[in-house]
Design an enzyme around this catalytic site. Structure first.
Site, PDB file in Angstrom:
ATOM      1  N   TYR A  33     -12.081 -30.416  26.209  1.00 15.26           N
ATOM      2  CA  TYR A  33     -11.211 -28.991  26.129  1.00 15.26           C
ATOM      3  C   TYR A  33     -10.854 -28.829  27.947  1.00 15.26           C
ATOM      4  CZ  TYR A  33     -15.881 -28.143  29.257  1.00 15.26           C
ATOM      5  OH  TYR A  33     -16.264 -28.233  30.635  1.00 15.26           O
ATOM      6  N   ARG A  52      -4.508 -33.819  32.165  1.00 13.14           N
ATOM      7  CA  ARG A  52      -6.105 -33.814  31.679  1.00 13.14           C
ATOM      8  C   ARG A  52      -6.227 -33.840  30.193  1.00 13.14           C
ATOM      9  NH1 ARG A  52     -10.527 -31.991  35.301  1.00 13.14           N
ATOM     10  NH2 ARG A  52     -10.010 -30.044  33.734  1.00 13.14           N
ATOM     11  N   ARG A 100     -18.970 -34.286   6.254  1.00 15.39           N
ATOM     12  CA  ARG A 100     -20.259 -35.833   8.136  1.00 15.39           C
ATOM     13  C   ARG A 100     -19.817 -37.079   7.762  1.00 15.39           C
ATOM     14  NH1 ARG A 100     -23.628 -37.355  10.322  1.00 15.39           N
ATOM     15  NH2 ARG A 100     -24.717 -36.281  11.841  1.00 15.39           N
ATOM     16  N   LYS A 147     -13.480 -34.941  29.199  1.00 17.38           N
ATOM     17  CA  LYS A 147     -13.805 -33.727  29.395  1.00 17.38           C
ATOM     18  C   LYS A 147     -13.961 -33.255  28.344  1.00 17.38           C
ATOM     19  CE  LYS A 147     -13.007 -28.665  31.059  1.00 17.38           C
ATOM     20  NZ  LYS A 147     -14.144 -29.394  32.813  1.00 17.38           N
ATOM     21  N   GLU A 179     -21.721 -35.935  41.101  1.00 18.99           N
ATOM     22  CA  GLU A 179     -21.426 -34.136  40.478  1.00 18.99           C
ATOM     23  C   GLU A 179     -22.009 -33.446  40.240  1.00 18.99           C
ATOM     24  OE1 GLU A 179     -17.517 -34.654  37.590  1.00 18.99           O
ATOM     25  OE2 GLU A 179     -19.493 -35.382  36.477  1.00 18.99           O
TER      26      GLU A 179
END
Length: 283
Positions: A33, A52, A100, A147, A179
């Site tokens: 995301y 990114r 799955r 991310k 962070e």
């Protein structure tokens, strides 16, 4: 009035938005995301977020769901349809829906979802008061530079901070700060801005890159290195950066007061510069 969201090629009211129960983001956290800030109805740092995004997709060997131009058009359409002046647009791309299996599907169509979130950015209350944080041992996976939508541990850490009556948590490994739960972390000592160097240990923040560039252009001293919790407690200032919070001061760490308990001059100046420069380049 409900928001208009974008789901797999369609703009729909949020109440009608649907994704497959077999989407791998739901089953495996198999998705990435980006969050792009909107200021004055325009997008901040959009090219950086797209760069990114591609890096995250490449690292996970995922296909892009749209071109950058198509994504820009979707972002702008969401701003218009939701009359968004200040806030964020969240973009999530998944590997798609498939039965799955731990083995990745080779023929699944990537899933894509975008939605807006209104938020006062420039005059946020926390810009004046600063944030109080606790430190939490970092237990995330080792590829924090990607991310992904895998945000369960940061959520746990944020909830631990809330239970302690604080605003956020800084994630720590062997006594060194990595962070925040959703932001990059900084301290200031003797007019030197110190923040952890880029690696797989932290997210390569788009706001981080912009703020450090502005700091260097303003002849501020910057050191990209690890710093300890004890260094942070003894710092002259501390702050964090993110797309959703811009530059926000940290005024307390594990009960230790920083900068007299109020935002310090360097954090305040960087916030002002970031907002001014972002307005000039927003699209």
């Amino acid at each position: 009035m409900s928001r208009t969201v974008y789901v797999n090629g369609e703009f729909v009211p949020e109440e009608e938005a649907k994704i497959s129960v077999f989407d791998r983001a739901f089953l495996m956290a198999d998705g990435v995301y980006e969050v792009t800030s909107v200021l004055d109805g325009k997008l901040i740092d959009f090219p950086g977020h797209m760069a990114r995004l591609h890096r995250s997709l490449n690292e996970l060997k995922m296909k892009p769901a749209r071109t950058d131009d198509e994504l820009l058009a979707i972002h702008r359409e969401l701003i218009a349809r939701n009359d968004l002046e200040s806030g964020m647009i969240y973009l999530q791309i998944t590997r798609g829906a498939a039965d799955r299996d731990f083995i990745w599907p080779t023929d699944a169509e990537p899933g894509i979802v975008l939605f807006t979130q209104a938020k006062e950015q420039v005059n946020a209350a926390t810009a004046k008061t600063g944030l109080k944080v606790i430190t939490v041992e970092d237990q995330r996976w080792a590829r924090r530079d990607i991310k992904t939508v895998q945000l369960l541990f940061p959520s746990f850490a944020k909830m631990e901070a809330k239970a302690a009556g604080k605003d956020d948590a800084w994630l720590v490994t062997d006594g060194e700060v990595n962070e925040g739960t959703s932001n990059n972390a900084y301290i200031v000592k003797n007019d030197v801005i110190i923040t952890r160097n880029l690696s797989n240990d932290i997210l390569h923040g788009i706001t981080r890159a912009a703020v450090l560039r502005f700091a260097r252009e303003a002849q501020m001293k910057v050191e990209e290195r690890a710093f300890t919790v004890e260094e942070a407690k003894a710092a002259d200032e501390a702050f964090c950066t993110s797309a959703s919070a811009f530059v926000t001061a940290i005024v307390e760490i594990d009960g230790a007061t920083i900068s007299a308990g109020e935002p310090g001059p360097i954090a305040a100046r960087l916030r002002e510069v970031y907002i001014d420069e972002s307005r000039k380049t927003a699209i």
